[in-house]
Scaffold this motif. Structure first.
Motif, PDB file in Angstrom:
ATOM      1  N   SER A 112      48.324  11.742  -3.118  1.00 30.79           N
ATOM      2  CA  SER A 112      48.749  11.410  -4.287  1.00 30.79           C
ATOM      3  C   SER A 112      47.855  11.604  -5.377  1.00 30.79           C
ATOM      4  CB  SER A 112      49.543   9.976  -4.403  1.00 30.79           C
ATOM      5  OG  SER A 112      48.534   9.111  -4.426  1.00 30.79           O
ATOM      6  N   LEU A 113      48.448  11.663  -6.479  1.00 38.24           N
ATOM      7  CA  LEU A 113      47.426  11.623  -7.687  1.00 38.24           C
ATOM      8  C   LEU A 113      46.429  10.570  -7.783  1.00 38.24           C
ATOM      9  CD1 LEU A 113      46.410  13.492 -10.295  1.00 38.24           C
ATOM     10  CD2 LEU A 113      48.357  12.200 -11.506  1.00 38.24           C
ATOM     11  N   VAL A 114      47.284   9.430  -7.573  1.00 36.59           N
ATOM     12  CA  VAL A 114      46.476   8.083  -7.682  1.00 36.59           C
ATOM     13  C   VAL A 114      45.549   8.060  -6.442  1.00 36.59           C
ATOM     14  CG1 VAL A 114      46.565   5.502  -7.415  1.00 36.59           C
ATOM     15  CG2 VAL A 114      48.283   7.036  -8.774  1.00 36.59           C
ATOM     16  N   SER A 115      45.637   8.377  -5.337  1.00 39.67           N
ATOM     17  CA  SER A 115      44.781   8.368  -4.245  1.00 39.67           C
ATOM     18  C   SER A 115      43.507   9.326  -4.606  1.00 39.67           C
ATOM     19  CB  SER A 115      45.391   8.910  -2.975  1.00 39.67           C
ATOM     20  OG  SER A 115      46.235   8.074  -2.638  1.00 39.67           O
ATOM     21  N   TYR A 116      43.679  10.629  -5.069  1.00 39.68           N
ATOM     22  CA  TYR A 116      42.859  11.568  -5.518  1.00 39.68           C
ATOM     23  C   TYR A 116      41.853  10.772  -6.708  1.00 39.68           C
ATOM     24  CZ  TYR A 116      40.685  15.450  -7.757  1.00 39.68           C
ATOM     25  OH  TYR A 116      39.940  16.389  -8.264  1.00 39.68           O
ATOM     26  N   THR A 117      42.547  10.333  -7.564  1.00 38.88           N
ATOM     27  CA  THR A 117      41.862   9.643  -8.677  1.00 38.88           C
ATOM     28  C   THR A 117      40.809   8.445  -7.905  1.00 38.88           C
ATOM     29  OG1 THR A 117      43.507  10.121 -10.130  1.00 38.88           O
ATOM     30  CG2 THR A 117      41.930   8.512 -10.975  1.00 38.88           C
ATOM     31  N   LEU A 118      41.328   7.681  -7.268  1.00 39.06           N
ATOM     32  CA  LEU A 118      40.615   6.515  -6.658  1.00 39.06           C
ATOM     33  C   LEU A 118      39.318   7.065  -5.718  1.00 39.06           C
ATOM     34  CD1 LEU A 118      43.321   3.806  -5.691  1.00 39.06           C
ATOM     35  CD2 LEU A 118      42.020   3.864  -7.621  1.00 39.06           C
ATOM     36  N   LEU A 119      39.748   8.116  -4.827  1.00 41.08           N
ATOM     37  CA  LEU A 119      38.615   8.750  -4.134  1.00 41.08           C
ATOM     38  C   LEU A 119      37.769   9.404  -5.018  1.00 41.08           C
ATOM     39  CD1 LEU A 119      40.792  10.700  -1.232  1.00 41.08           C
ATOM     40  CD2 LEU A 119      39.243   8.231  -1.265  1.00 41.08           C
ATOM     41  N   GLY A 120      38.038   9.909  -6.072  1.00 44.68           N
ATOM     42  CA  GLY A 120      36.937  10.575  -7.012  1.00 44.68           C
ATOM     43  C   GLY A 120      36.190   9.514  -7.435  1.00 44.68           C
ATOM     44  N   HIS A 121      36.830   8.552  -7.882  1.00 38.48           N
ATOM     45  CA  HIS A 121      35.921   7.464  -8.460  1.00 38.48           C
ATOM     46  C   HIS A 121      35.124   6.491  -7.560  1.00 38.48           C
ATOM     47  CE1 HIS A 121      35.324   4.292 -11.446  1.00 38.48           C
ATOM     48  NE2 HIS A 121      35.217   3.457 -10.566  1.00 38.48           N
ATOM     49  N   LEU A 122      35.594   6.556  -6.183  1.00 32.64           N
ATOM     50  CA  LEU A 122      34.485   5.868  -5.381  1.00 32.64           C
ATOM     51  C   LEU A 122      33.210   7.111  -5.037  1.00 32.64           C
ATOM     52  CD1 LEU A 122      37.168   4.678  -2.557  1.00 32.64           C
ATOM     53  CD2 LEU A 122      35.526   3.482  -4.171  1.00 32.64           C
ATOM     54  N   GLU A 123      33.563   8.502  -5.041  1.00 34.12           N
ATOM     55  CA  GLU A 123      32.635   9.248  -4.830  1.00 34.12           C
ATOM     56  C   GLU A 123      31.730   9.153  -6.014  1.00 34.12           C
ATOM     57  OE1 GLU A 123      32.312  13.853  -3.200  1.00 34.12           O
ATOM     58  OE2 GLU A 123      33.268  13.535  -5.302  1.00 34.12           O
ATOM     59  N   GLU A 124      31.995   9.346  -7.191  1.00 32.14           N
ATOM     60  CA  GLU A 124      31.533   9.167  -8.451  1.00 32.14           C
ATOM     61  C   GLU A 124      30.407   8.029  -8.499  1.00 32.14           C
ATOM     62  OE1 GLU A 124      32.721   8.565 -12.807  1.00 32.14           O
ATOM     63  OE2 GLU A 124      33.549  10.432 -12.128  1.00 32.14           O
ATOM     64  N   ARG A 125      30.902   6.846  -8.082  1.00 31.11           N
ATOM     65  CA  ARG A 125      30.296   5.655  -8.203  1.00 31.11           C
ATOM     66  C   ARG A 125      29.350   5.472  -6.676  1.00 31.11           C
ATOM     67  NH1 ARG A 125      31.444   5.776 -12.874  1.00 31.11           N
ATOM     68  NH2 ARG A 125      32.580   4.350 -14.016  1.00 31.11           N
ATOM     69  N   ASP A 126      29.541   6.218  -5.936  1.00 36.59           N
ATOM     70  CA  ASP A 126      28.748   5.949  -4.463  1.00 36.59           C
ATOM     71  C   ASP A 126      29.369   4.585  -3.892  1.00 36.59           C
ATOM     72  OD1 ASP A 126      27.398   6.631  -2.164  1.00 36.59           O
ATOM     73  OD2 ASP A 126      25.594   5.719  -2.812  1.00 36.59           O
ATOM     74  N   GLY A 127      30.748   4.426  -4.098  1.00 37.20           N
ATOM     75  CA  GLY A 127      31.451   3.078  -3.707  1.00 37.20           C
ATOM     76  C   GLY A 127      31.413   2.021  -4.621  1.00 37.20           C
TER      77      GLY A 127
END
Length: 143
Positions: A34-49
């Motif tokens: 979902s768009l929410v899941s994509y956004t959360l995964l992107g944030h985790l990648e950007e922040r390295d967790g």
């Protein structure tokens, strides 16, 4: 109605249309993400967790909403919890290899779709639009 008021109304309407289209297109780009899941995964990648509470705070979401999303992403094997090296009582969410792979695939698809919609725009228009979005979202993060 003043011109500025009409412009704000138009902006609000167009942002709503934009959000609806983004949600609708998410399932076409990857049916399981979902768009929410994509956004959360992107944030985790950007922040390295980060912690789930950090996700909730960043996106101004209820902790239970983030918890449901995190649980679904864990079950799908896209994220995992790891102890925080500085405080072993804290769990930090990280992308798995599968999560990184799916995020990469969807990112490529999303860029292509957005690029297609903006293909006729001039470089100046693209830069101006990007700048306006950054400016708007920078204010909304702090406000």
């Amino acid at each position: 109605m003043r011109a500025a008021d009409r412009a704000v109304e138009t902006i609000q309407h167009e942002m709503t249309v934009f959000a609806r289209r983004a949600r609708a297109s998410a399932s076409r780009l990857h049916p399981e993400l979902s768009l929410v899941s994509y956004t959360l995964l992107g944030h985790l990648e950007e922040r390295d967790g980060c912690r789930a509470t950090d996700l909730a705070a960043h996106y101004a979401l209820d902790k239970s909403t983030v918890s449901r999303q995190v649980t679904a992403l864990e079950r799908a094997g896209l994220i995992e919890r790891r102890p925080d090296p500085g405080d072993h009582r804290v769990q930090v969410l990280h992308l798995t290899d599968a999560g990184r792979s799916i995020l990469g695939q969807v990112t490529v698809s999303r860029r292509a779709a957005v690029g297609e919609r903006l293909a006729e725009w001039t470089e100046e228009d693209l830069e101006r639009f990007a700048g306006y979005l950054v400016r708007y979202n920078s204010w909304s993060r702090s406000g």
